[in-house]
Structures are given as structure tokens and as C-alpha cells.
Design a protein around this motif. Structure first.
Motif, mmCIF file in Angstrom:
data_model
loop_
_atom_site.group_PDB
_atom_site.id
_atom_site.type_symbol
_atom_site.label_atom_id
_atom_site.label_comp_id
_atom_site.label_asym_id
_atom_site.label_seq_id
_atom_site.Cartn_x
_atom_site.Cartn_y
_atom_site.Cartn_z
ATOM 1 N N GLU A 31 0.858 -1.173 0.000
ATOM 2 C CA GLU A 31 0.000 0.000 0.000
ATOM 3 C C GLU A 31 0.898 1.228 0.000
ATOM 4 O OE1 GLU A 31 -3.683 2.008 2.495
ATOM 5 O OE2 GLU A 31 -2.787 0.145 3.206
ATOM 6 N N LEU A 32 0.805 2.029 -1.047
ATOM 7 C CA LEU A 32 1.648 3.217 -1.177
ATOM 8 C C LEU A 32 1.182 4.310 -0.220
ATOM 9 C CD1 LEU A 32 1.914 3.343 -5.069
ATOM 10 C CD2 LEU A 32 3.648 2.543 -3.470
ATOM 11 N N ALA A 33 2.139 5.056 0.303
ATOM 12 C CA ALA A 33 1.838 6.166 1.202
ATOM 13 C C ALA A 33 1.550 7.409 0.375
ATOM 14 C CB ALA A 33 3.007 6.413 2.141
ATOM 15 N N GLY A 34 0.490 8.091 0.703
ATOM 16 C CA GLY A 34 0.123 9.312 0.003
ATOM 17 C C GLY A 34 0.817 10.533 0.579
ATOM 18 N N SER A 35 0.480 11.688 0.046
ATOM 19 C CA SER A 35 1.150 12.923 0.466
ATOM 20 C C SER A 35 0.801 13.302 1.905
ATOM 21 C CB SER A 35 0.812 14.072 -0.486
ATOM 22 O OG SER A 35 -0.591 14.253 -0.548
ATOM 23 N N GLY A 36 -0.377 12.937 2.384
ATOM 24 C CA GLY A 36 -0.776 13.286 3.754
ATOM 25 C C GLY A 36 0.073 12.594 4.800
ATOM 26 N N SER A 37 0.163 11.268 4.716
ATOM 27 C CA SER A 37 0.949 10.523 5.701
ATOM 28 C C SER A 37 2.434 10.829 5.565
ATOM 29 C CB SER A 37 0.688 9.021 5.574
ATOM 30 O OG SER A 37 0.940 8.569 4.272
ATOM 31 N N ARG A 38 2.895 11.043 4.348
ATOM 32 C CA ARG A 38 4.304 11.419 4.154
ATOM 33 C C ARG A 38 4.576 12.791 4.747
ATOM 34 N NH1 ARG A 38 6.508 9.352 -1.643
ATOM 35 N NH2 ARG A 38 8.313 10.445 -0.841
ATOM 36 N N GLY A 39 3.616 13.703 4.596
ATOM 37 C CA GLY A 39 3.777 15.047 5.147
ATOM 38 C C GLY A 39 3.845 15.041 6.660
ATOM 39 N N VAL A 40 3.012 14.217 7.295
ATOM 40 C CA VAL A 40 3.040 14.109 8.756
ATOM 41 C C VAL A 40 4.397 13.557 9.207
ATOM 42 C CG1 VAL A 40 2.023 12.922 10.751
ATOM 43 C CG2 VAL A 40 0.548 13.890 8.990
ATOM 44 N N ALA A 41 4.896 12.542 8.510
ATOM 45 C CA ALA A 41 6.190 11.948 8.862
ATOM 46 C C ALA A 41 7.317 12.972 8.724
ATOM 47 C CB ALA A 41 6.470 10.731 7.980
ATOM 48 N N VAL A 42 7.302 13.746 7.644
ATOM 49 C CA VAL A 42 8.337 14.777 7.450
ATOM 50 C C VAL A 42 8.217 15.856 8.519
ATOM 51 C CG1 VAL A 42 9.082 16.643 5.907
ATOM 52 C CG2 VAL A 42 8.691 14.380 5.003
ATOM 53 N N ALA A 43 7.000 16.226 8.881
ATOM 54 C CA ALA A 43 6.802 17.240 9.926
ATOM 55 C C ALA A 43 7.396 16.761 11.251
ATOM 56 C CB ALA A 43 5.324 17.566 10.083
ATOM 57 N N ILE A 44 7.164 15.501 11.603
ATOM 58 C CA ILE A 44 7.739 14.947 12.833
ATOM 59 C C ILE A 44 9.259 14.961 12.759
ATOM 60 C CG2 ILE A 44 7.986 12.832 14.212
ATOM 61 C CD1 ILE A 44 5.030 12.202 13.407
ATOM 62 N N ASP A 45 9.800 14.540 11.613
ATOM 63 C CA ASP A 45 11.259 14.543 11.442
ATOM 64 C C ASP A 45 11.826 15.956 11.521
ATOM 65 O OD1 ASP A 45 11.632 11.780 11.196
ATOM 66 O OD2 ASP A 45 11.146 11.815 9.057
ATOM 67 N N MET A 46 11.120 16.933 10.966
ATOM 68 C CA MET A 46 11.613 18.311 11.009
ATOM 69 C C MET A 46 11.562 18.878 12.429
ATOM 70 S SD MET A 46 10.232 19.829 7.417
ATOM 71 C CE MET A 46 11.276 21.269 7.371
ATOM 72 N N ILE A 47 10.568 18.477 13.212
ATOM 73 C CA ILE A 47 10.517 18.911 14.614
ATOM 74 C C ILE A 47 11.715 18.339 15.371
ATOM 75 C CG2 ILE A 47 9.249 18.600 16.787
ATOM 76 C CD1 ILE A 47 6.650 18.814 15.067
ATOM 77 N N ILE A 48 12.005 17.055 15.145
ATOM 78 C CA ILE A 48 13.168 16.429 15.787
ATOM 79 C C ILE A 48 14.445 17.134 15.362
ATOM 80 C CG2 ILE A 48 14.549 14.309 15.920
ATOM 81 C CD1 ILE A 48 11.853 12.769 15.607
ATOM 82 N N GLN A 49 14.591 17.411 14.069
ATOM 83 C CA GLN A 49 15.772 18.110 13.577
ATOM 84 C C GLN A 49 15.868 19.514 14.165
ATOM 85 O OE1 GLN A 49 15.034 17.719 9.352
ATOM 86 N NE2 GLN A 49 16.772 16.329 9.165
ATOM 87 N N GLY A 50 14.750 20.206 14.265
ATOM 88 C CA GLY A 50 14.745 21.556 14.837
ATOM 89 C C GLY A 50 15.214 21.565 16.280
ATOM 90 N N ILE A 51 14.777 20.572 17.040
ATOM 91 C CA ILE A 51 15.208 20.468 18.432
ATOM 92 C C ILE A 51 16.719 20.238 18.500
ATOM 93 C CG2 ILE A 51 15.057 19.015 20.506
ATOM 94 C CD1 ILE A 51 12.049 18.616 19.757
ATOM 95 N N VAL A 52 17.223 19.335 17.661
ATOM 96 C CA VAL A 52 18.662 19.050 17.660
ATOM 97 C C VAL A 52 19.461 20.277 17.229
ATOM 98 C CG1 VAL A 52 20.474 17.636 16.609
ATOM 99 C CG2 VAL A 52 18.343 16.572 17.343
ATOM 100 N N VAL A 53 19.015 20.975 16.185
ATOM 101 C CA VAL A 53 19.715 22.182 15.729
ATOM 102 C C VAL A 53 19.690 23.253 16.824
ATOM 103 C CG1 VAL A 53 19.573 24.126 14.106
ATOM 104 C CG2 VAL A 53 19.426 21.796 13.264
ATOM 105 N N SER A 54 18.574 23.393 17.518
ATOM 106 C CA SER A 54 18.489 24.378 18.607
ATOM 107 C C SER A 54 19.474 24.047 19.717
ATOM 108 C CB SER A 54 17.071 24.422 19.175
ATOM 109 O OG SER A 54 16.169 24.843 18.194
ATOM 110 N N ILE A 55 19.552 22.785 20.088
ATOM 111 C CA ILE A 55 20.490 22.376 21.131
ATOM 112 C C ILE A 55 21.926 22.638 20.699
ATOM 113 C CG2 ILE A 55 21.415 20.356 22.375
ATOM 114 C CD1 ILE A 55 18.498 19.274 22.383
ATOM 115 N N ILE A 56 22.257 22.281 19.454
ATOM 116 C CA ILE A 56 23.610 22.526 18.941
ATOM 117 C C ILE A 56 23.906 24.019 18.922
ATOM 118 C CG2 ILE A 56 25.063 22.409 16.867
ATOM 119 C CD1 ILE A 56 23.729 19.674 16.293
ATOM 120 N N SER A 57 22.938 24.826 18.501
ATOM 121 C CA SER A 57 23.134 26.282 18.451
ATOM 122 C C SER A 57 23.370 26.858 19.839
ATOM 123 C CB SER A 57 21.928 26.961 17.810
ATOM 124 O OG SER A 57 21.756 26.524 16.494
#
Length: 178
Positions: free
Chosen positions: A12-38
């Protein structure tokens, strides 16, 4: 997908909605890591680094921050997809993973290609190119997926038969005990 043994596999292929949610979660994690590094870099650099107008004094810290941001942006997706069998933390939470279009697990080369091209998919900064290509592609592939011949699929939850205790009707229990 048709295997060489003539076994048909369906995903079952993932559509843009579920992919978008996954990217949003990953970007939040990345943002937290970048903030800590900064914050760590600002503490190490001292008070003078707070004024970014003094670029000559802060050049080293700015370069380090930019390099770490690039490594985090590129390496995050690449490393997780290679070492976690095609799933970043965001994809894992949503129940997605990346595989080759022929059904095989993602290869290191494919992960490298799809994530290097992510830079183009992110244009103009809000994943517009990626979203448009996913929307118009029959297999919901972004540009990086097309280049690497990969697809994002939904992971089916395995049903564990041991988790469900068997229930014996009351009448049967009385017969067993007597």
C-alpha cells in the motif's frame, strides 16, 4: 510487484498526507537538535558571538553551525533510512518505510540518491516541488524517489496470535473440571 518466482507482492503506497506528517515529525526532531547545537555553540563562543554583525569574529562558529545543519539535514534521513531499514523516526511513528520500487529493501546507493535530491524537493523551502510530484505521480513518488527508484509504503501491523488469550466457554469449563 512481480518477483522472479512469479509471486505477486502488494504494497500500500503512502500518500502525500501521511508522508507530510512523517516529514513534519522529522523536522521537529531536527529543529530540536539544531536548537540544542546552536545553544551549545553560543555558550562556547561567549557573549561576543551574540552580535552576528561581528562576522569576522564569528566566522568559525557560523561555518560550524552551517556545516552541522547541512550534515543534520542530509545525514538524518540518509542514516536513518539505511540503518533503520527505510524508516526515519517520523516514518516509524506514522507507519511508513522506504523500499525499492521492486519490493526489495532500500539500498545505500538509493538512500544516498533520494536524500541528496531532497534539496531540490524542498524548494522553495516548503517541499512544494516534492508535494507536487507526489500529487501527480501514479506511485506517489517525489523527484528523489523517481531518481532512486524507491517508493514509500505503509507498514502493516503484524497480528500476534499469542497476544489474544483463548477463551473457553463456561459450559466447556464445567465439563473439563468434572
Amino acid at each position: 510487484v512481480q518477483t522472479p518466482e512469479n509471486v505477486s507482492l502488494e504494497f500500500e503506497l503512502a500518500g502525500s498526507g501521511s508522508r507530510g506528517v512523517a516529514v513534519a515529525i522529522d523536522m521537529i526532531i531536527q529543529g530540536i537538535v539544531v536548537s540544542i547545537i546552536s545553544i551549545i555553540l553560543l555558550v562556547i563562543a561567549g557573549e561576543s558571538s551574540m552580535n552576528l554583525l561581528l562576522v569576522q569574529e564569528n566566522t568559525l562558529y557560523i561555518v560550524i553551525a552551517l556545516l552541522l545543519t547541512f550534515v543534520l539535514q542530509f545525514g538524518y534521513f540518509f542514516l536513518f533510512e539505511v540503518f533503520m531499514k527505510g524508516a526515519t523516526p517520523g516514518k516509524k511513528i506514522v507507519g511508513l518505510k522506504v523500499i525499492m520500487a521492486n519490493g526489495e529493501p532500500i539500498s545505500v546507493t538509493a538512500a544516498l540518491i533520494r536524500n541528496f535530491i531532497r534539496i531540490g524537493d524542498m524548494l522553495p523551502g516548503i517541499y512544494a516541488v516534492g508535494v507536487i510530484t507526489v500529487f501527480f505521480s501514479s506511485k506517489y513518488m517525489r523527484v528523489g524517489d523517481i531518481a532512486a527508484n524507491t517508493v514509500v509504503v505503509k507498514v502493516r501491523k503484524k497480528k500476534n496470535s499469542l497476544a489474544q488469550p483463548s477463551v473457553i466457554p463456561v459450559e466447556s469449563r464445567s465439563l473439563i473440571l468434572s
